[in-house]
Design a protein around this motif. Structure first.
Motif, PDB file in Angstrom:
ATOM      1  N   LEU A  26       0.885  -1.169   0.000  1.00 23.05           N
ATOM      2  CA  LEU A  26       0.000   0.000   0.000  1.00 23.05           C
ATOM      3  C   LEU A  26       0.921   1.216   0.000  1.00 23.05           C
ATOM      4  CD1 LEU A  26      -1.718  -2.194   2.110  1.00 23.05           C
ATOM      5  CD2 LEU A  26      -3.373  -0.431   1.563  1.00 23.05           C
ATOM      6  N   THR A  59      -3.745   7.481   2.283  1.00 23.49           N
ATOM      7  CA  THR A  59      -3.141   6.197   1.877  1.00 23.49           C
ATOM      8  C   THR A  59      -3.846   5.693   0.628  1.00 23.49           C
ATOM      9  OG1 THR A  59      -4.703   4.939   3.259  1.00 23.49           O
ATOM     10  CG2 THR A  59      -2.584   5.539   4.249  1.00 23.49           C
ATOM     11  N   SER A  60      -3.203   4.795  -0.086  1.00 18.34           N
ATOM     12  CA  SER A  60      -3.899   4.147  -1.195  1.00 18.34           C
ATOM     13  C   SER A  60      -3.524   2.675  -1.264  1.00 18.34           C
ATOM     14  CB  SER A  60      -3.612   4.858  -2.513  1.00 18.34           C
ATOM     15  OG  SER A  60      -2.320   4.536  -2.955  1.00 18.34           O
ATOM     16  N   CYS A  61      -4.507   1.899  -1.716  1.00 20.71           N
ATOM     17  CA  CYS A  61      -4.303   0.446  -1.781  1.00 20.71           C
ATOM     18  C   CYS A  61      -3.660   0.073  -3.114  1.00 20.71           C
ATOM     19  CB  CYS A  61      -5.639  -0.259  -1.591  1.00 20.71           C
ATOM     20  SG  CYS A  61      -6.820   0.036  -2.894  1.00 20.71           S
ATOM     21  N   ILE A  82      -6.318  -6.688   3.394  1.00 24.77           N
ATOM     22  CA  ILE A  82      -6.872  -5.981   4.541  1.00 24.77           C
ATOM     23  C   ILE A  82      -8.398  -5.926   4.379  1.00 24.77           C
ATOM     24  CG2 ILE A  82      -6.600  -3.726   3.397  1.00 24.77           C
ATOM     25  CD1 ILE A  82      -5.953  -2.514   6.163  1.00 24.77           C
ATOM     26  N   THR A  83      -9.127  -5.798   5.459  1.00 23.45           N
ATOM     27  CA  THR A  83     -10.594  -5.801   5.406  1.00 23.45           C
ATOM     28  C   THR A  83     -11.164  -4.894   4.301  1.00 23.45           C
ATOM     29  OG1 THR A  83     -12.607  -5.223   6.613  1.00 23.45           O
ATOM     30  CG2 THR A  83     -10.634  -4.053   7.279  1.00 23.45           C
ATOM     31  N   LEU A  86     -12.606  -1.292   5.022  1.00 31.22           N
ATOM     32  CA  LEU A  86     -11.793  -0.087   5.220  1.00 31.22           C
ATOM     33  C   LEU A  86     -10.885   0.242   4.037  1.00 31.22           C
ATOM     34  CD1 LEU A  86     -10.633  -0.602   8.943  1.00 31.22           C
ATOM     35  CD2 LEU A  86     -12.509   0.801   8.127  1.00 31.22           C
ATOM     36  N   SER A  87     -10.841  -0.610   3.035  1.00 29.01           N
ATOM     37  CA  SER A  87      -9.886  -0.404   1.932  1.00 29.01           C
ATOM     38  C   SER A  87     -10.396  -1.042   0.642  1.00 29.01           C
ATOM     39  CB  SER A  87      -8.546  -1.039   2.319  1.00 29.01           C
ATOM     40  OG  SER A  87      -7.685  -1.101   1.203  1.00 29.01           O
ATOM     41  N   LEU A 154      -8.715 -10.395  15.877  1.00 30.95           N
ATOM     42  CA  LEU A 154      -7.742  -9.299  15.947  1.00 30.95           C
ATOM     43  C   LEU A 154      -8.147  -8.320  17.030  1.00 30.95           C
ATOM     44  CD1 LEU A 154      -5.256  -8.218  14.029  1.00 30.95           C
ATOM     45  CD2 LEU A 154      -6.856  -6.349  13.700  1.00 30.95           C
ATOM     46  N   PHE A 156      -6.599  -4.729  19.153  1.00 27.52           N
ATOM     47  CA  PHE A 156      -5.559  -3.700  19.029  1.00 27.52           C
ATOM     48  C   PHE A 156      -5.644  -2.716  20.187  1.00 27.52           C
ATOM     49  CE2 PHE A 156      -9.269  -2.452  16.537  1.00 27.52           C
ATOM     50  CZ  PHE A 156      -9.569  -1.219  17.083  1.00 27.52           C
ATOM     51  N   ARG A 169     -11.783   6.540   8.580  1.00 21.23           N
ATOM     52  CA  ARG A 169     -11.870   5.103   8.880  1.00 21.23           C
ATOM     53  C   ARG A 169     -12.511   4.824  10.231  1.00 21.23           C
ATOM     54  NH1 ARG A 169      -9.104   5.851   3.954  1.00 21.23           N
ATOM     55  NH2 ARG A 169      -9.295   3.862   2.875  1.00 21.23           N
ATOM     56  N   ALA A 189     -11.330  -6.028  15.602  1.00 21.88           N
ATOM     57  CA  ALA A 189     -11.923  -6.107  14.269  1.00 21.88           C
ATOM     58  C   ALA A 189     -13.260  -6.792  14.451  1.00 21.88           C
ATOM     59  CB  ALA A 189     -11.018  -6.914  13.343  1.00 21.88           C
ATOM     60  N   GLY A 193     -15.618  -6.683   9.826  1.00 17.06           N
ATOM     61  CA  GLY A 193     -14.325  -6.138   9.404  1.00 17.06           C
ATOM     62  C   GLY A 193     -14.194  -4.647   9.601  1.00 17.06           C
ATOM     63  N   LEU A 195     -13.602  -1.390  12.476  1.00 11.80           N
ATOM     64  CA  LEU A 195     -12.837  -1.143  13.691  1.00 11.80           C
ATOM     65  C   LEU A 195     -13.812  -0.837  14.824  1.00 11.80           C
ATOM     66  CD1 LEU A 195      -9.711   1.064  13.445  1.00 11.80           C
ATOM     67  CD2 LEU A 195     -11.261   1.323  15.347  1.00 11.80           C
ATOM     68  N   TYR A 264      -1.499   4.127  10.569  1.00 12.62           N
ATOM     69  CA  TYR A 264      -2.824   4.125  11.203  1.00 12.62           C
ATOM     70  C   TYR A 264      -2.789   3.757  12.689  1.00 12.62           C
ATOM     71  CZ  TYR A 264      -5.255   4.949   6.801  1.00 12.62           C
ATOM     72  OH  TYR A 264      -5.717   5.509   5.640  1.00 12.62           O
ATOM     73  N   ILE A 271      -1.030  -4.329  17.481  1.00 11.54           N
ATOM     74  CA  ILE A 271      -2.064  -5.037  16.720  1.00 11.54           C
ATOM     75  C   ILE A 271      -1.809  -6.525  16.928  1.00 11.54           C
ATOM     76  CG2 ILE A 271      -3.112  -5.349  14.447  1.00 11.54           C
ATOM     77  CD1 ILE A 271      -1.758  -2.761  13.564  1.00 11.54           C
TER      78      ILE A 271
HETATM   79  O1  X90 Z   1      -6.860   1.503   1.150  1.00  7.47           O
HETATM   80  C1  X90 Z   1      -6.240   2.169   1.986  1.00  7.47           C
HETATM   81  O2  X90 Z   1      -5.849   3.314   1.734  1.00  7.47           O
HETATM   82  C2  X90 Z   1      -5.938   1.558   3.325  1.00  7.47           C
HETATM   83  C3  X90 Z   1      -6.843   1.964   4.414  1.00  7.47           C
HETATM   84  C4  X90 Z   1      -6.626   1.240   5.718  1.00  7.47           C
HETATM   85  C5  X90 Z   1      -7.389   1.772   6.869  1.00  7.47           C
HETATM   86  C6  X90 Z   1      -7.291   1.101   8.187  1.00  7.47           C
HETATM   87  C7  X90 Z   1      -5.989   0.528   8.604  1.00  7.47           C
HETATM   88  C8  X90 Z   1      -5.923   0.091  10.054  1.00  7.47           C
HETATM   89  C9  X90 Z   1      -4.556  -0.380  10.466  1.00  7.47           C
HETATM   90  C10 X90 Z   1      -5.221  -0.063  12.923  1.00  7.47           C
HETATM   91  C11 X90 Z   1      -5.652  -1.011  13.970  1.00  7.47           C
HETATM   92  C12 X90 Z   1      -6.333  -2.257  13.519  1.00  7.47           C
HETATM   93  C13 X90 Z   1      -7.745  -2.066  13.032  1.00  7.47           C
HETATM   94  C14 X90 Z   1      -8.396  -3.294  12.469  1.00  7.47           C
HETATM   95  C15 X90 Z   1      -9.757  -3.070  11.949  1.00  7.47           C
HETATM   96  C16 X90 Z   1     -10.366  -4.179  11.140  1.00  7.47           C
HETATM   97  C17 X90 Z   1      -4.297  -0.646  11.882  1.00  7.47           C
END
Ligand code: X90
Length: 276
Positions: A26, A59-61, A82-83, A86-87, A154, A156, A169, A189, A193, A195, A264, A271
């Motif tokens: 990412l 951010t970008s996936c 990743i879930t 959120l992405s 999960l 955190f 998010r 989580a 999926g 937070l 994040y 985590i």
């Molecule tokens: O596509 C993108 O830009 C990515 C976006 C990701 C957003 C959330 C990242 C979370 C990372 C935080 C603690 C764990 C949370 C778990 C939730 C399912 C870490």
């Protein structure tokens, strides 16, 4: 059949020993600069850059082409994202799967929406390795993963949820809780999926104890634990100690967050993926 494992970089797994494995990065973007979440990136330097920048960051996936490039050469491919709550990573990987299958008739691709991230993704990947080592084929491994996933979790602990809130998010109400000095938010989580904040804890000791209690409540009884930390090896080790004081032979591994999770989870974040 040769198998290949691919995961986006939110898993924090850079390599898997003796396995054909690729991490698809990412990206973190600030002031037109892209920080690619791979092993060439100095994560500490990125965090510093962002701290001193006045501009918004995001951010970008990975896109479909990036997933497709990572699939290249694979016969039985397992891809973990990743879930999808959120992405867009799962969407890109699914598009890549369809493209790959149309050009590689004999290949098999299974894209798994982890509904999670970090250590829970790591556990799912380790399960694939275990299946193939035991002679499972693609279909039976796929079924095994779907079943195993019902039993992994999960949890955190975060000191700040600023970047999560700024990027939409989590709700800003949830994020405000973490703004109070010394307060950690322990959350999980959810089954969908997302937070889900669970507890506000004063101080790290209380937060670690709370993590452990939630783990027990969710059915943890000495199975595997995979902890990723952002600048908080001490906290990760303390949690390991708490777990091992009851489950002495528990299989616990600790690693560092890559760039995406560091961005994040922020400074001090933990985590934790575990088996229920
Ligand atoms: O596509 C993108 O830009 C990515 C976006 C990701 C957003 C959330 C990242 C979370 C990372 C935080 C603690 C764990 C949370 C778990 C939730 C399912 C870490």
């Amino acid at each position: 059949m040769n198998y290949k494992i691919v995961a986006d970089s939110s898993s924090n797994v850079r390599e898997l020993q003796n396995v054909d494995y690729k991490s698809v990065p990412l990206k973190i973007i600030c002031e037109g600069k892209e920080y690619v979440d791979d092993s060439n990136l100095n994560v500490g330097k990125m965090i510093d850059d962002l701290k001193y920048s006045k501009s918004a960051s995001t951010t970008s996936c990975p896109n479909s082409q990036e997933w497709l490039d990572a699939f290249e050469g694979g016969e039985d491919i397992f891809a973990f994202t990743i879930t999808s709550s959120l992405s867009g990573s799962f969407n890109s990987a699914t598009n890549a799967k369809n493209l790959y299958l149309s050009n590689n008739e004999n290949a098999n691709v299974c894209v798994v929406d982890s509904l999670s991230t970090g250590g829970e993704m790591q556990l799912l990947m380790e399960k694939v390795v275990e299946c193939y080592e035991n002679g499972y084929d693609f279909e039976s491994t796929k079924n095994e993963i779907e079943n195993y996933k019902k039993n992994t979790h999960l949890i955190f602990c975060l000191k700040s949820m600023n970047n999560l809130a700024k990027n939409g998010r989590v709700s800003s109400a949830s994020a405000k809780v973490a703004l109070v000095l010394g307060i950690r938010v322990v959350g999980k989580a959810s089954d969908e999926g997302t937070l889900q904040p669970l507890h506000k804890c004063r101080g790290e000791g209380k937060a670690l104890q709370t993590i452990y209690e939630v783990m027990l409540a969710e059915g943890f009884c000495g199975g595997k634990v995979r902890i990723s930390h952002c600048n908080n090896e001490e906290g990760a080790k303390k949690l390991e100690e708490i777990i091992k004081s009851s489950f002495r032979n528990c299989d616990v591994e600790i690693n560092e967050c890559g760039a995406l999770c560091s961005y994040y989870a922020e400074d001090g974040g933990l985590i934790v993926g575990y088996e229920g």
